[in-house]
Scaffold this motif. Sequence first.
Motif, PDB file in Angstrom:
ATOM      1  N   ARG A 157      15.904  11.422  54.438  1.00 12.75           N
ATOM      2  CA  ARG A 157      15.657  12.702  53.776  1.00 12.75           C
ATOM      3  C   ARG A 157      16.986  13.374  53.429  1.00 12.75           C
ATOM      4  NH1 ARG A 157      12.223  16.080  57.562  1.00 12.75           N
ATOM      5  NH2 ARG A 157      11.816  17.343  55.735  1.00 12.75           N
ATOM      6  N   ARG A 158      17.890  13.409  54.355  1.00 13.46           N
ATOM      7  CA  ARG A 158      19.262  13.851  54.071  1.00 13.46           C
ATOM      8  C   ARG A 158      20.044  12.571  53.846  1.00 13.46           C
ATOM      9  NH1 ARG A 158      23.126  17.661  56.145  1.00 13.46           N
ATOM     10  NH2 ARG A 158      24.943  17.342  54.858  1.00 13.46           N
ATOM     11  N   PRO A 159      20.394  12.279  52.590  1.00 17.66           N
ATOM     12  CA  PRO A 159      21.016  10.993  52.268  1.00 17.66           C
ATOM     13  C   PRO A 159      22.311  10.735  53.031  1.00 17.66           C
ATOM     14  CG  PRO A 159      20.300  12.115  50.286  1.00 17.66           C
ATOM     15  CD  PRO A 159      20.166  13.106  51.405  1.00 17.66           C
ATOM     16  N   HIS A 209      18.928  19.254  51.333  1.00 20.79           N
ATOM     17  CA  HIS A 209      20.275  19.692  50.967  1.00 20.79           C
ATOM     18  C   HIS A 209      21.144  19.771  52.225  1.00 20.79           C
ATOM     19  CE1 HIS A 209      19.605  20.711  46.766  1.00 20.79           C
ATOM     20  NE2 HIS A 209      18.463  21.289  47.107  1.00 20.79           N
ATOM     21  N   PRO A 210      22.466  19.707  52.060  1.00 21.39           N
ATOM     22  CA  PRO A 210      23.348  19.921  53.211  1.00 21.39           C
ATOM     23  C   PRO A 210      23.013  21.266  53.871  1.00 21.39           C
ATOM     24  CG  PRO A 210      24.611  19.128  51.351  1.00 21.39           C
ATOM     25  CD  PRO A 210      23.213  19.408  50.842  1.00 21.39           C
ATOM     26  N   GLY A 211      23.001  21.270  55.170  1.00 17.42           N
ATOM     27  CA  GLY A 211      22.687  22.488  55.908  1.00 17.42           C
ATOM     28  C   GLY A 211      21.215  22.622  56.277  1.00 17.42           C
ATOM     29  N   TRP A 212      20.347  21.869  55.620  1.00 18.15           N
ATOM     30  CA  TRP A 212      18.930  21.907  55.964  1.00 18.15           C
ATOM     31  C   TRP A 212      18.705  21.012  57.172  1.00 18.15           C
ATOM     32  CZ3 TRP A 212      15.372  21.588  51.063  1.00 18.15           C
ATOM     33  CH2 TRP A 212      15.664  22.652  50.209  1.00 18.15           C
ATOM     34  N   SER A 213      17.964  21.506  58.129  1.00 21.08           N
ATOM     35  CA  SER A 213      17.693  20.755  59.351  1.00 21.08           C
ATOM     36  C   SER A 213      16.451  19.888  59.177  1.00 21.08           C
ATOM     37  CB  SER A 213      17.468  21.732  60.502  1.00 21.08           C
ATOM     38  OG  SER A 213      16.894  21.072  61.590  1.00 21.08           O
ATOM     39  N   PRO A 214      16.554  18.575  59.403  1.00 22.45           N
ATOM     40  CA  PRO A 214      15.371  17.715  59.310  1.00 22.45           C
ATOM     41  C   PRO A 214      14.265  18.128  60.291  1.00 22.45           C
ATOM     42  CG  PRO A 214      17.354  16.378  59.404  1.00 22.45           C
ATOM     43  CD  PRO A 214      17.763  17.797  59.689  1.00 22.45           C
ATOM     44  N   GLU A 215      14.651  18.641  61.466  1.00 22.40           N
ATOM     45  CA  GLU A 215      13.663  19.044  62.473  1.00 22.40           C
ATOM     46  C   GLU A 215      12.905  20.302  62.077  1.00 22.40           C
ATOM     47  OE1 GLU A 215      16.916  18.684  63.195  1.00 22.40           O
ATOM     48  OE2 GLU A 215      17.029  16.917  64.472  1.00 22.40           O
ATOM     49  N   GLU A 216      13.501  21.120  61.204  1.00 24.27           N
ATOM     50  CA  GLU A 216      12.902  22.404  60.842  1.00 24.27           C
ATOM     51  C   GLU A 216      12.372  22.441  59.408  1.00 24.27           C
ATOM     52  OE1 GLU A 216      15.973  25.241  61.635  1.00 24.27           O
ATOM     53  OE2 GLU A 216      15.973  24.816  63.778  1.00 24.27           O
ATOM     54  N   THR A 217      12.556  21.381  58.652  1.00 23.72           N
ATOM     55  CA  THR A 217      12.137  21.363  57.255  1.00 23.72           C
ATOM     56  C   THR A 217      10.919  20.464  57.093  1.00 23.72           C
ATOM     57  OG1 THR A 217      14.451  21.636  56.600  1.00 23.72           O
ATOM     58  CG2 THR A 217      12.883  20.979  54.878  1.00 23.72           C
ATOM     59  N   PRO A 218       9.771  21.042  56.757  1.00 21.12           N
ATOM     60  CA  PRO A 218       8.575  20.217  56.570  1.00 21.12           C
ATOM     61  C   PRO A 218       8.644  19.416  55.276  1.00 21.12           C
ATOM     62  CG  PRO A 218       8.118  22.471  55.930  1.00 21.12           C
ATOM     63  CD  PRO A 218       9.522  22.445  56.486  1.00 21.12           C
ATOM     64  N   PHE A 219       7.775  18.432  55.163  1.00 23.70           N
ATOM     65  CA  PHE A 219       7.635  17.703  53.905  1.00 23.70           C
ATOM     66  C   PHE A 219       6.163  17.688  53.529  1.00 23.70           C
ATOM     67  CE2 PHE A 219       6.623  14.285  56.796  1.00 23.70           C
ATOM     68  CZ  PHE A 219       5.727  13.491  56.100  1.00 23.70           C
ATOM     69  N   ALA A 220       5.913  17.537  52.245  1.00 25.71           N
ATOM     70  CA  ALA A 220       4.540  17.478  51.744  1.00 25.71           C
ATOM     71  C   ALA A 220       4.186  16.040  51.411  1.00 25.71           C
ATOM     72  CB  ALA A 220       4.398  18.339  50.491  1.00 25.71           C
ATOM     73  N   ASP A 221       2.927  15.686  51.663  1.00 31.20           N
ATOM     74  CA  ASP A 221       2.456  14.398  51.162  1.00 31.20           C
ATOM     75  C   ASP A 221       1.799  14.652  49.799  1.00 31.20           C
ATOM     76  OD1 ASP A 221      -0.230  15.234  51.579  1.00 31.20           O
ATOM     77  OD2 ASP A 221      -0.260  14.349  53.580  1.00 31.20           O
ATOM     78  N   LEU A 222       1.348  13.612  49.141  1.00 31.27           N
ATOM     79  CA  LEU A 222       0.750  13.771  47.812  1.00 31.27           C
ATOM     80  C   LEU A 222      -0.669  14.328  47.856  1.00 31.27           C
ATOM     81  CD1 LEU A 222       2.088  10.641  45.889  1.00 31.27           C
ATOM     82  CD2 LEU A 222       2.908  13.001  45.833  1.00 31.27           C
ATOM     83  N   HIS A 223      -1.153  14.643  49.052  1.00 25.12           N
ATOM     84  CA  HIS A 223      -2.482  15.232  49.210  1.00 25.12           C
ATOM     85  C   HIS A 223      -2.382  16.718  49.537  1.00 25.12           C
ATOM     86  CE1 HIS A 223      -4.127  11.177  49.125  1.00 25.12           C
ATOM     87  NE2 HIS A 223      -3.097  10.849  49.873  1.00 25.12           N
TER      88      HIS A 223
END
Length: 142
Positions: free
Chosen positions: A32-34, A81-95
């Motif tokens: 997610r964070r490249p 983006h830089p500075g965004w925490s993977p643990e605190e940033t949700p992601f959406a699925d296509l549903h």
Amino acid sequence: MSNIDRDVLMERASNGCEVCWGSLETMSVHHRRPRQMGGTKVGWINTSPNLLVICGTGNSGCHGLIESYRKRSYEHGWLLHPGWSPEETPFADLHANWWLLIGNDKYPITTPFIPPNPSSISPVRSIGLEDPKKEETNDHSY
């Protein structure tokens, strides 16, 4: 990928794509964070909350969708983006479901996420019909 075993990620993903829920004929572990060109020495880059199990390659399936529609990928938490925490940033699925990736690398968990103000987060739009070159921002900067 060194910090987490692929089998553990596959179990978290129920052996399917975490974005479209489809089968994994071709599977990718997506950061997610490249990692950026040349890689990175940041220790958390290969940890569970920063990784998604997705179908396709860099130009097919959900992996191709993420790489082609970068602006939307940031909006939906597939890229960070830089500075965004993977643990605190949700992601959406296509549903149109939102998820948080929590837990540690031995016991990663995907948990439903309900935004505090659901109207502030745009629903997942139909992706794949438009030309990715027409996206407002199709840059590859991280």
